[in-house]
Structures are given as C-alpha cells and as structure tokens.
Scaffold this motif. Structure first.
Motif, short mmCIF file in Angstrom:
data_model
loop_
_atom_site.label_atom_id
_atom_site.label_comp_id
_atom_site.label_asym_id
_atom_site.label_seq_id
_atom_site.Cartn_x
_atom_site.Cartn_y
_atom_site.Cartn_z
N ASN A 581 0.59 -1.02 -0.09
CA ASN A 581 -0.03 -0.17 -0.09
C ASN A 581 0.36 1.33 0.19
OD1 ASN A 581 0.93 -0.02 2.56
ND2 ASN A 581 -1.39 -0.18 3.45
N VAL A 582 1.81 1.43 0.56
CA VAL A 582 3.06 2.12 -0.02
C VAL A 582 3.91 2.64 -1.40
CG1 VAL A 582 4.07 3.76 1.23
CG2 VAL A 582 3.45 2.03 2.50
N ARG A 583 3.64 4.23 -1.60
CA ARG A 583 4.44 4.27 -2.79
C ARG A 583 6.20 3.74 -2.99
NH1 ARG A 583 7.55 8.08 -5.26
NH2 ARG A 583 7.49 9.35 -3.86
N THR A 584 6.37 2.88 -3.73
CA THR A 584 8.34 2.40 -3.79
C THR A 584 8.98 2.91 -3.86
OG1 THR A 584 7.00 0.55 -4.78
CG2 THR A 584 9.34 0.40 -4.25
N LEU A 585 9.90 3.61 -2.92
CA LEU A 585 10.64 5.00 -3.16
C LEU A 585 11.98 4.56 -3.53
CD1 LEU A 585 9.16 6.71 0.34
CD2 LEU A 585 9.77 7.52 -1.35
N LYS A 586 12.33 5.71 -4.18
CA LYS A 586 13.54 4.84 -4.49
C LYS A 586 14.86 5.91 -3.86
CE LYS A 586 12.75 5.91 -10.19
NZ LYS A 586 11.68 7.10 -9.10
N LYS A 587 16.06 5.03 -3.66
CA LYS A 587 16.93 5.46 -2.40
C LYS A 587 17.33 6.75 -2.71
CE LYS A 587 21.14 4.13 -0.27
NZ LYS A 587 20.63 5.54 0.92
N GLU A 588 17.34 6.99 -3.97
CA GLU A 588 18.15 8.55 -3.94
C GLU A 588 16.39 9.50 -3.16
OE1 GLU A 588 17.17 7.35 -8.12
OE2 GLU A 588 18.33 6.14 -6.32
N GLU A 589 15.16 9.15 -3.11
CA GLU A 589 14.77 9.80 -2.10
C GLU A 589 14.47 10.01 -0.99
OE1 GLU A 589 10.92 10.13 -5.74
OE2 GLU A 589 11.29 7.89 -4.66
N VAL A 590 15.12 9.17 -0.26
CA VAL A 590 14.92 9.49 1.36
C VAL A 590 16.39 9.26 1.78
CG1 VAL A 590 12.06 8.47 1.42
CG2 VAL A 590 14.87 7.61 1.41
N PHE A 591 16.67 9.43 2.88
CA PHE A 591 17.84 9.72 3.58
C PHE A 591 17.62 10.22 5.17
CE2 PHE A 591 17.62 12.75 -0.01
CZ PHE A 591 18.81 12.40 -0.92
N LEU A 592 18.42 9.74 5.62
CA LEU A 592 18.45 9.33 7.43
C LEU A 592 18.77 10.98 7.89
CD1 LEU A 592 17.70 7.83 10.06
CD2 LEU A 592 20.21 7.06 9.76
N TYR A 593 17.53 11.21 8.78
CA TYR A 593 18.44 12.99 9.52
C TYR A 593 18.29 12.22 10.66
CZ TYR A 593 16.23 15.39 5.53
OH TYR A 593 15.96 15.94 4.22
N GLU A 594 19.15 12.79 11.82
CA GLU A 594 20.07 13.31 13.21
C GLU A 594 18.32 14.25 13.24
OE1 GLU A 594 23.85 15.04 15.04
OE2 GLU A 594 23.99 15.03 12.81
N ILE A 595 18.02 13.77 14.30
CA ILE A 595 17.21 15.03 14.98
C ILE A 595 17.37 15.78 16.46
CG2 ILE A 595 14.88 16.22 14.87
CD1 ILE A 595 14.27 14.74 12.25
N GLY A 596 17.66 16.68 16.52
CA GLY A 596 17.26 16.96 18.22
C GLY A 596 18.45 16.80 19.10
N GLY A 597 18.70 17.07 20.11
CA GLY A 597 20.25 16.58 21.10
C GLY A 597 20.70 17.76 20.85
N ASN A 598 22.21 17.67 19.94
CA ASN A 598 23.10 18.65 20.06
C ASN A 598 22.82 19.61 18.55
OD1 ASN A 598 24.19 17.45 18.09
ND2 ASN A 598 25.96 17.28 20.46
N ILE A 599 22.17 19.28 17.96
CA ILE A 599 21.59 20.11 16.69
C ILE A 599 20.09 20.27 16.13
CG2 ILE A 599 21.49 17.85 15.16
CD1 ILE A 599 24.40 20.43 14.38
N GLY A 600 19.74 20.56 15.45
CA GLY A 600 18.67 20.90 14.89
C GLY A 600 17.83 19.90 14.69
N GLU A 601 18.07 19.57 13.06
CA GLU A 601 18.01 18.25 11.78
C GLU A 601 19.48 19.01 11.32
OE1 GLU A 601 14.54 18.27 11.04
OE2 GLU A 601 15.06 18.41 8.24
#
Length: 629
Positions: A581-601
């Motif tokens: 049921n979810v649109r297949t996303l390509k590798k180059e479309e999504v990224f891992l984000y580091e959010i919070g702690g000592n950085i905004g995003e």
C-alpha cells in the motif's frame, strides 16, 4: 612582486585608461595572453550591449562608512550587537556563543568591539560600553592577546570545568582549539587535503608560526590547479542544505567571524561593502532583484529556488548540444539579443514566447545578460569585493578556504543560483574536446559577467579593471573547479553549532531546575537529574538506536550499532521492507536525518558511520524521510 608587464594589444588600447600597462602579479602568472584575450573581448561585447541599451541604469552607490560603522554593522551581522548596544538583555546567549569560539575568532571579535567602543566613547553615546576584556574574561584567562599560536587555548579547560560542576559530561567536541597545537609536520593531512576539522584561521596562525608557512604560494607559474580533496569524515560530511534554518543562522554568524579571523591572520583587510538602496523593478525578468523574481516564480511553480528564466535559458543552451565550438565565448547578434530580451519580458510568463527561434549563442548571451543586469551582483554588494580579494591570499588552500566561507555567507537565493550556474559551466567544460572551452576559457569569459558590476559607477571599475582582470578570472576558475568543496559546511563550524546548542540546553535546564527549587525547597534534586539523564534507556537497550520512518511501510525499527554500520545501510534496511500500500521510494529520494540533541536537524550522507555519530550526539532522534517532507 612583479614578474613582467602585460600591455594591451592595439585593439584594446583605446579601452585602457590612460594607456595603462597591466601588472601581472602572482595570481596572474598562470594565465597566458591568449586566454586573457577572451576576457577583453568579452568586456568589449559587454560594452557594446550596454551601448545599445538606451535606458541608462541608475548606478548603485556604495556608501563610504563612518569610523566604527563597519565594525558595528559586522557585530550585528555576527549576531553580537548586544555587546555594545542598549539591549544587553540577550547577553546570556552571547556568552554561550562566545564560549564556543576559537582563539583567532575571539581575537577578531575583540578587535571589532574595541573599535566600536572607542568610537562610542568619542561620540559620547550614552550606551553601556563594556570593556572588551570583560566580555572575554569569563572564558579567557589570557585576555585574548592576539593569537601567535604559541599560547595554549584556555577554552577547553574551562569547558571541562563547567562539565564537572554540572555533573553531566557530554560528548567531546573537537572545535579546532587545542588540537592544532600539534606541529604541522605531524598532521595527517597532506598539502592537497582540505582539513575541515580545525578552524581555517587557526591553521593559518600555525602555518605562520612554523617554518613551512612559506610553502605553496598563491598563483605560481602553474596553470594546473591542485587536486584538493576532502578526507572522509566518519560522522558524515555536511552540505549546505543539510541543516535546519535555525542552525544555518548560527553557521552564518560563525562563518563571518571565521572569515574575518582568517583575513586578520593573513593581514588582508576584510570589508563588507554597503549599498545605498535604489529603486528597482518590481516585476519582469531582466534587471529584477532575485528575491522579487523568485516570489513571482513561486506563484507559478511552488517551492522553486532558481528563477524560471535562468533555468529555461540553461535548458535552451543544453538542448542544442554542448559541443558547439566557442560556446559562451562567441556572442549572439547584439540587436537580436536586445529584441529577444524585450520579447521575453512581454511573453515569457504568458507562455507565448517561441523558443524555437532562439539560437544557441543568443541564449548564452541572454544568460550572461541576466547575470549582469541583476540590480545587485549575484555575489552581492556586501561580498563582491571580498570574493575579488580572495586572489590576494598567500596560498591556494587559503584562497579555497576563504571561498568556502564566502559561499556560506551568500543569501540562499544567490547561493542556489550560483550553484546551478557553476554546475552548468562544468558541464560545458566536460565537452571541451569538441567545444574548445577549457576551464581557463570559461573562467575568462564568465569573470567579467560576475565581477564587473555596472552598479558601482563605471569609473572606479574601469580604472581597476586591468589590475583585476586575471585575478577575478582565477577566482572564477576556483569556483568552477572546486564547487563541490565550496558547498560543504566545515566540520569545525558544525561542531561549534553543536556546542552552542548543548550549552544553551544546559542553561535552560539550569533555569528550569532553579524555578522548581524555588517553588518546592524540599525537591529531591538527585532523583530529578537521574530521570533527566535517561530519556529513552527504558525502551532501547545500550548500543541500539530506534529509527523512525513515518512515511515508509515499516514505521520504526530498532537497529544495533556496529563499527561498520553506515547511514546508507540503515536506509537500505527500511527500503527492503516491501509493502503493497505504500508508493515504492527510490534510494535517492529518502535520507536518514539526525534530529535534536545538539543539532536542530541534519540530513546525513550515506557514508556516515552511525556509531561515531551516535557518540557525538547520543540524545538525537533518528528519522528517515525525503528532503521535501
């Protein structure tokens, strides 16, 4: 140092003010007369186009600032205006900010505060005027005497003290403060490695103090540019666009202070120019401010970051083929370019303009015209001179470092447009075997379009044009050749941002705790701190991170950290979980984000080692998403 004269050939001598001969100084040695010829021809074409343009444009006046005004403006830009104004209510934030600066950065701030203070005393303004030494006494036992590089930095020790009082020892940030005390010959970096971990100004101070400070001088006789590269960073390379706006604001302040510190150490004056506001067009295509263009373009294409006409002209040039000989160098027919220009103004947004009639050389001329006609230069009035002055810095590496910081200082619209232009120029150069446009040729032809700005009143520019020519062409070569490096945010600046965020959070925590203490004297402090310290430990075992992916079929996953696990592996693991049921996303479309702690995003590059980053920011949350969301 003069290594010979270059006198204009007869065609151009009429253009030379007072028949001036042309001084070939360091940065000009690497360019031969033939390629300089392209520069003068381009300049002639520009004059010709201007001659045909009967509406004389209002010159942009650059205001000569009063004494102390520049420094006051600088402190405002750096976010430190409360060091001298009436509004010293924010000064707690400034103390946090100042505590993260390197010695050379502090010296740069002190120098400006000192000048403003003296000016204010002269004018007898009734402001609170702090003694510059008091501002830094908090963090600096050495009274901030200007950085010979020999005295050890006091920043680290005071940082550790505050940590032990607080009881919470956070991750250890390398801010390029004491690390660079290692003698340069022991550094694991080679001449062509760009070290982003240590402040550029600190590196320059160390070079100055060491015997190898004389190496690798500016222009030299070589035409080849060094093959500079970025050594891999385990915690990931941060590119412009990877950080959240609130952190980018901090990056801007730090880049301004760092650039100023670098110029101070190298004995080059860094002056921001100030433009007096002039009336500009509030609609149309040519001669319209970038911000106005983007505002009208975003109504047509929401979220666009590059003016549509600019994108279309590049697409038009590329459509024909980039193999055309003399592309960008051979001008379009001036009368035809002028009438195309008028026709575009009338029909571009209507969608009725017929692009099939536009010849490739005309499109290239229109692209250059667009850049020249901007009411303020693409490299901005503030920094155009600083970009030109890069050629005066002693080594190629320092020239590159200064350009890196200058790119960080450009407004977003200017930076994005410049990036698209440089990428296009590189694609033209990639076809040099066919189109005969080498890096040097392209730089020669484009430099006058970016650097000789009509607004400064033609006289001053004309006078200095001949001294400037080859130097600006060299800066242009650097920007094209090293564009990937220039769009990187140096790690020492990202670390300073992390440190600021950590310190601010500590202060906020202390304030909250104090309020609670006053409310309820019998508050059990230690118990409270234990609760504070273990946010997620209950549900996530040690050495495991919980990664969220709200837009994917598998919404969350606990992932065991190993020495070799990279951000790209984490994304791949999620993407391998297929669901109907979810649109297949390509590798180059999504990224891992580091959010919070000592950085905004922060958007992570695929080669980021997760365990190393986790140690740097243990309180972060980890989320997979696309750049848009």
């Amino acid at each position: 140092r003069r290594s010979g004269q270059y006198t204009m050939n007869h065609d151009h001598s009429k253009k030379t003010p007072d028949g001036a001969s042309f001084d070939r100084s360091g940065s000009q040695d690497s360019l031969d007369e033939l390629s300089m010829d392209d520069y003068w021809k381009e300049l002639e074409n520009i004059h010709e186009t201007r001659g045909n343009n009967h509406e004389e444009r209002v010159a942009l006046v650059v205001k000569e600032p009063d004494e102390g005004e520049l420094e006051e403006e600088w402190l405002k830009e750096a976010g430190l205006s409360n060091l001298f104004g009436e509004s010293s209510d924010d000064s707690l934030e400034s103390v946090v900010f100042l505590s993260t600066l390197t010695r050379t950065q502090k010296a740069a701030v002190e120098k400006r505060v000192e000048t403003v203070t003296q000016t204010m005393r002269k004018k007898n303004k009734q402001h609170q005027i702090p003694d510059v030494r008091d501002i830094f006494r908090v963090q600096n036992d050495s009274k901030g005497k200007v950085c010979g590089g020999s005295e050890p930095s006091t920043v680290r020790t005071s940082e550790n003290k505050s940590e032990t009082q607080d009881g919470t020892k956070g991750p250890n940030f390398s801010l390029g403060m004491d690390e660079q005390k290692t003698p340069p010959e022991d550094m694991p970096f080679s001449d062509t490695d760009i070290n982003l971990e240590i402040s550029f100004a600190e590196q320059a101070a160390n070079l100055k103090d060491s015997s190898i400070g004389k190496m690798c001088k500016g222009g030299g006789g070589d035409t080849l540019l060094p093959n500079f590269r970025l050594p891999k960073d385990k915690t990931g390379t941060t590119k412009i666009g990877d950080l959240a706006p609130q952190d980018m604001k901090k990056v801007y302040s730090l880049a301004l202070i760092e650039l100023t510190a670098l110029y101070d150490i190298l004995g080059t004056e860094f002056k921001q120019q100030k433009a007096v506001k002039i009336k500009t067009k509030d609609s149309g295509l040519f001669g319209v401010p970038l911000s106005v263009l983007l505002e009208q373009d975003q109504k047509k294409v929401p979220g666009t970051k590059i003016p549509l006409i600019f994108q279309k002209l590049i697409a038009q040039i590329e459509e024909a083929t980039l193999e055309t000989e003399g592309l960008l160098r051979i001008p379009g027919v001036a009368t035809r370019v002028k009438s195309l220009c008028q026709e575009l103004e009338a029909k571009f947004y209507e969608g009725t303009f017929n692009w099939e009639n536009v010849k490739q050389h005309d499109a290239a001329s229109l692209l250059k015209l667009f850049i020249r006609e901007l009411p303020q230069p693409l490299l901005t009035v503030e920094y155009l001179k600083a970009f030109q002055d890069v050629q005066n810095l002693p080594t190629k590496k320092q020239q590159l470092q200064a350009l890196n910081l200058l790119v960080l200082l450009l407004p977003e619209a200017n930076r994005d447009t410049l990036k698209v232009l440089l990428e296009f120029l590189q694609r033209v150069i990639d076809h040099r075997d066919k189109n005969k446009m080498t890096l040097k040729n392209v730089a020669m032809v484009m430099a006058p379009n970016l650097f000789t700005f009509h607004g400064f009143g033609s006289k001053t520019i004309e006078q200095s044009e001949f001294v400037m020519a080859a130097g600006t062409a060299n800066v242009m070569r650097f920007m094209i050749q090293y564009q990937k490096l220039l769009w990187t945010i140096p790690k020492f600046i990202v670390n300073q941002v992390r440190k600021q965020n950590t310190e601010s959070q500590k202060k906020e925590k202390k304030d909250k705790a104090m309020k609670k203490l006053l409310k309820k004297m019998a508050y059990d402090r230690e118990k409270h701190e234990k609760q504070e310290k273990t946010p997620n430990d209950a549900d996530v075992p040690q050495g495991v991170i919980r990664v969220q992916a709200p837009h994917l079929s598998k919404v969350s996953m606990a992932i065991q950290l190993t020495e070799e696990l990279k951000a790209g592996d984490v994304v791949a693991r999620f993407l391998s979980q297929k669901s109907g049921n979810v649109r297949t996303l390509k590798k180059e479309e999504v990224f891992l984000y580091e959010i919070g702690g000592n950085i905004g995003e922060r958007c992570l590059d695929d080669d980021t080692y997760m365990k190393d980053l986790y140690q740097l920011n243990p309180n972060a949350e980890w989320v997979i998403k696309s750049k848009q969301s």
